[in-house]
Design an enzyme around this catalytic site. Structure first.
Site, mmCIF file in Angstrom:
data_model
loop_
_atom_site.group_PDB
_atom_site.id
_atom_site.type_symbol
_atom_site.label_atom_id
_atom_site.label_comp_id
_atom_site.label_asym_id
_atom_site.label_seq_id
_atom_site.Cartn_x
_atom_site.Cartn_y
_atom_site.Cartn_z
ATOM 1 N N LYS A 164 -10.012 7.332 3.092
ATOM 2 C CA LYS A 164 -10.415 6.004 2.622
ATOM 3 C C LYS A 164 -11.910 5.764 2.780
ATOM 4 O O LYS A 164 -12.474 4.879 2.141
ATOM 5 C CB LYS A 164 -9.577 4.938 3.300
ATOM 6 C CG LYS A 164 -8.134 4.964 2.790
ATOM 7 C CD LYS A 164 -7.290 3.859 3.351
ATOM 8 C CE LYS A 164 -5.926 3.811 2.662
ATOM 9 N NZ LYS A 164 -5.094 5.004 2.884
ATOM 10 N N HIS A 191 -9.916 1.631 0.238
ATOM 11 C CA HIS A 191 -8.459 1.459 0.248
ATOM 12 C C HIS A 191 -8.049 0.957 -1.127
ATOM 13 O O HIS A 191 -8.304 -0.196 -1.482
ATOM 14 C CB HIS A 191 -8.053 0.467 1.329
ATOM 15 C CG HIS A 191 -6.578 0.402 1.559
ATOM 16 N ND1 HIS A 191 -5.654 1.030 0.747
ATOM 17 C CD2 HIS A 191 -5.838 -0.220 2.525
ATOM 18 C CE1 HIS A 191 -4.439 0.812 1.190
ATOM 19 N NE2 HIS A 191 -4.526 0.044 2.272
ATOM 20 N N PHE A 201 1.919 -3.500 4.007
ATOM 21 C CA PHE A 201 2.255 -4.764 4.656
ATOM 22 C C PHE A 201 3.763 -4.933 4.704
ATOM 23 O O PHE A 201 4.502 -4.435 3.849
ATOM 24 C CB PHE A 201 1.643 -5.928 3.879
ATOM 25 C CG PHE A 201 0.208 -6.230 4.258
ATOM 26 C CD1 PHE A 201 -0.445 -5.519 5.245
ATOM 27 C CD2 PHE A 201 -0.482 -7.238 3.613
ATOM 28 C CE1 PHE A 201 -1.754 -5.808 5.598
ATOM 29 C CE2 PHE A 201 -1.793 -7.543 3.950
ATOM 30 C CZ PHE A 201 -2.438 -6.828 4.946
ATOM 31 N N CYS A 240 0.796 -1.233 0.000
ATOM 32 C CA CYS A 240 0.000 0.000 0.000
ATOM 33 C C CYS A 240 0.824 1.276 0.000
ATOM 34 O O CYS A 240 0.268 2.375 -0.040
ATOM 35 C CB CYS A 240 -0.969 -0.020 1.178
ATOM 36 S SG CYS A 240 -1.937 -1.547 1.239
ATOM 37 N N PHE A 284 1.361 3.472 4.369
ATOM 38 C CA PHE A 284 2.001 2.355 5.071
ATOM 39 C C PHE A 284 1.529 1.040 4.464
ATOM 40 O O PHE A 284 0.336 0.842 4.242
ATOM 41 C CB PHE A 284 1.643 2.372 6.559
ATOM 42 C CG PHE A 284 1.887 3.696 7.233
ATOM 43 C CD1 PHE A 284 2.993 4.469 6.921
ATOM 44 C CD2 PHE A 284 1.005 4.179 8.189
ATOM 45 C CE1 PHE A 284 3.224 5.694 7.539
ATOM 46 C CE2 PHE A 284 1.213 5.400 8.814
ATOM 47 C CZ PHE A 284 2.328 6.161 8.483
ATOM 48 N N HIS A 286 -2.895 7.555 6.552
ATOM 49 C CA HIS A 286 -3.084 6.274 5.877
ATOM 50 C C HIS A 286 -4.446 5.701 6.261
ATOM 51 O O HIS A 286 -5.184 5.226 5.396
ATOM 52 C CB HIS A 286 -1.955 5.310 6.231
ATOM 53 C CG HIS A 286 -1.972 4.054 5.442
ATOM 54 N ND1 HIS A 286 -1.875 4.037 4.067
ATOM 55 C CD2 HIS A 286 -2.090 2.749 5.821
ATOM 56 C CE1 HIS A 286 -1.934 2.791 3.633
ATOM 57 N NE2 HIS A 286 -2.063 1.988 4.673
#
Length: 399
Positions: free
Chosen positions: A322, A327, A385, A168, A383, A293
């Site tokens: 979002k 997202h 994974f 992301c 941010f 984020h």
């Protein structure tokens, strides 16, 4: 700490999301606090669809690529083509090609899933020999590098070409990569951006992690239930000189803490923030708007809210967008950069929609309602994974 860098001018930018095609659709929805999320209607058969809400871009299915790009046809490239055709972006990119030369304009595109949705579809249509249907055998489409190659081909550019896939944070990190290429003299301008489209791997993959909300996502809500997935495409043109808002700083860091959970104290996110501030020559007091984020997942929001509360003054306006777009994964960075650039140019700071009661960890910076005011500097957080963090700082145009 990093040294201050020369700023780059963003001479054109655009975003296409579930809110519509182009910047005006984005701006008007943000101003009205109008979400683009809708009940999940993606995928067949209908009875196997997840019960969730999504940020689906209207009209992708109706897009026809021009004949010379037809071999690149897939949902992700159709979405990218929609994005390239918004807000006069193609014309701006071609003008930059004329100014600098095709080999001096870099293309750096972020994505998470690339064209995997069409690869999934091809596997459902294997012929008697176990091969993809003939019309779906373009090997370049079925690779993670497809978005970068497609955009480069569409714009007739021959300079450095990268596709960044860091979950992301992908289309936030494109700005950092472009700045390095230009500063080192490897390019004179860069087309950066991202494109990620809905597909089964995304929807069912995130659902398997128990991260998908059955209702519209509620970033930073005390009782948030997970993310709403979306799709988007966006682009920006970076040059050393020109007219427009500026990229002032960027920071990248890795938690190396857990595959899907951020560091509990936001260590990597804070390092990215500090590096971005150092490259911009700014302090947290200088930031007027933060695009968070803010995915509406439990741990991400908790860690990010705590970081903002302890580092920024009360007057800073912070929100996640979002709840408007969903997202958009590998395209989240470029979409939220576009929101930040709009804030600099219009003074519009979006609200944090859908949240009913803010989590107790949130500071006064987190705002549920939009505001209008002077925005000199904006921060955009992304941010991913694996603890892959990127922070971008933008400044308004020099008068």
């Amino acid at each position: 700490m990093p040294q201050k860098i020369p700023p780059l001018v963003i001479t054109a930018y655009t975003a296409t999301t579930a809110l519509g095609t182009g910047l005006e659709a984005l701006r008007s929805a943000l101003a009205a606090s109008r979400s683009g999320l809708r009940p999940n209607d993606f995928g067949e058969p209908a009875e196997q669809r997840l019960t969730t809400w999504i940020g689906r871009v209207p009209g992708v299915e109706d897009v026809a690529l021009p004949p010379d790009l037809a071999p690149w046809d897939c949902r992700n490239n159709r979405l990218a083509w929609m994005g390239l055709n918004a807000d006069g972006f193609i014309a701006a990119a071609l003008a930059a090609r004329e100014r600098h030369g095709a080999d001096r304009v870099a293309v750096i595109i972020g994505t998470s899933t690339s064209s995997i949705g069409d690869t999934e579809r091809a596997y459902t249509q294997l012929d008697a020999d176990g091969r993809f249907p003939e019309a779906m055998r373009n090997a370049q489409v079925h690779t993670p590098h497809a978005p970068g190659l497609f955009v480069q081909r569409a714009l007739g550019l021959t300079g450095p070409c990268e596709t960044i896939s860091t979950a992301c944070s992908s289309s936030a990190k494109v700005f950092a990569s472009a700045e390095r290429l230009i500063r080192l003299g490897l390019a004179d301008a860069a087309v950066v951006g991202g494109a990620d489209s809905l597909c089964g791997s995304v929807l069912f993959g995130f659902n398997s992690l128990e991260l998908v909300s059955p209702e519209p996502c509620r970033p930073f809500d005390a009782e948030r239930r997970g993310i709403s997935l979306g799709e988007a495409a966006g682009f920006a043109l970076l040059e050393r000189t020109g007219t427009g808002p500026r990229l002032l700083g960027h920071g990248e860091a890795s938690d190396a803490h857990h595959m899907s959970t951020p560091h509990p104290e936001g260590a990597g996110a804070e390092r990215a923030l500090d590096d971005a501030l150092a490259r911009a020559g700014l302090a947290t007091d200088d930031i007027d708007y933060i695009n968070l984020h803010g995915t509406a997942s439990s741990k991400n929001d908790e860690v990010e809210a705590a970081l903002v509360a302890r580092r920024f003054p009360d007057r800073t306006h912070a929100s996640s967008t979002k709840g408007f777009t969903g997202h958009t994964l590998g395209a989240a960075g470029i979409v939220e950069a576009a929101v930040s650039l709009l804030a600099l140019e219009t003074g519009l700071m979006p609200g944090n929609i859908n949240a009913r009661t803010l989590d107790a960890v949130c500071g006064p910076q987190l705002r549920r309602e939009p505001a209008q005011g002077e925005v000199r500097h904006a921060l955009s957080n992304s941010f991913g994974f694996g603890g892959n963090n990127c922070a971008l700082i933008f400044g308004r145009a020099v008068q």
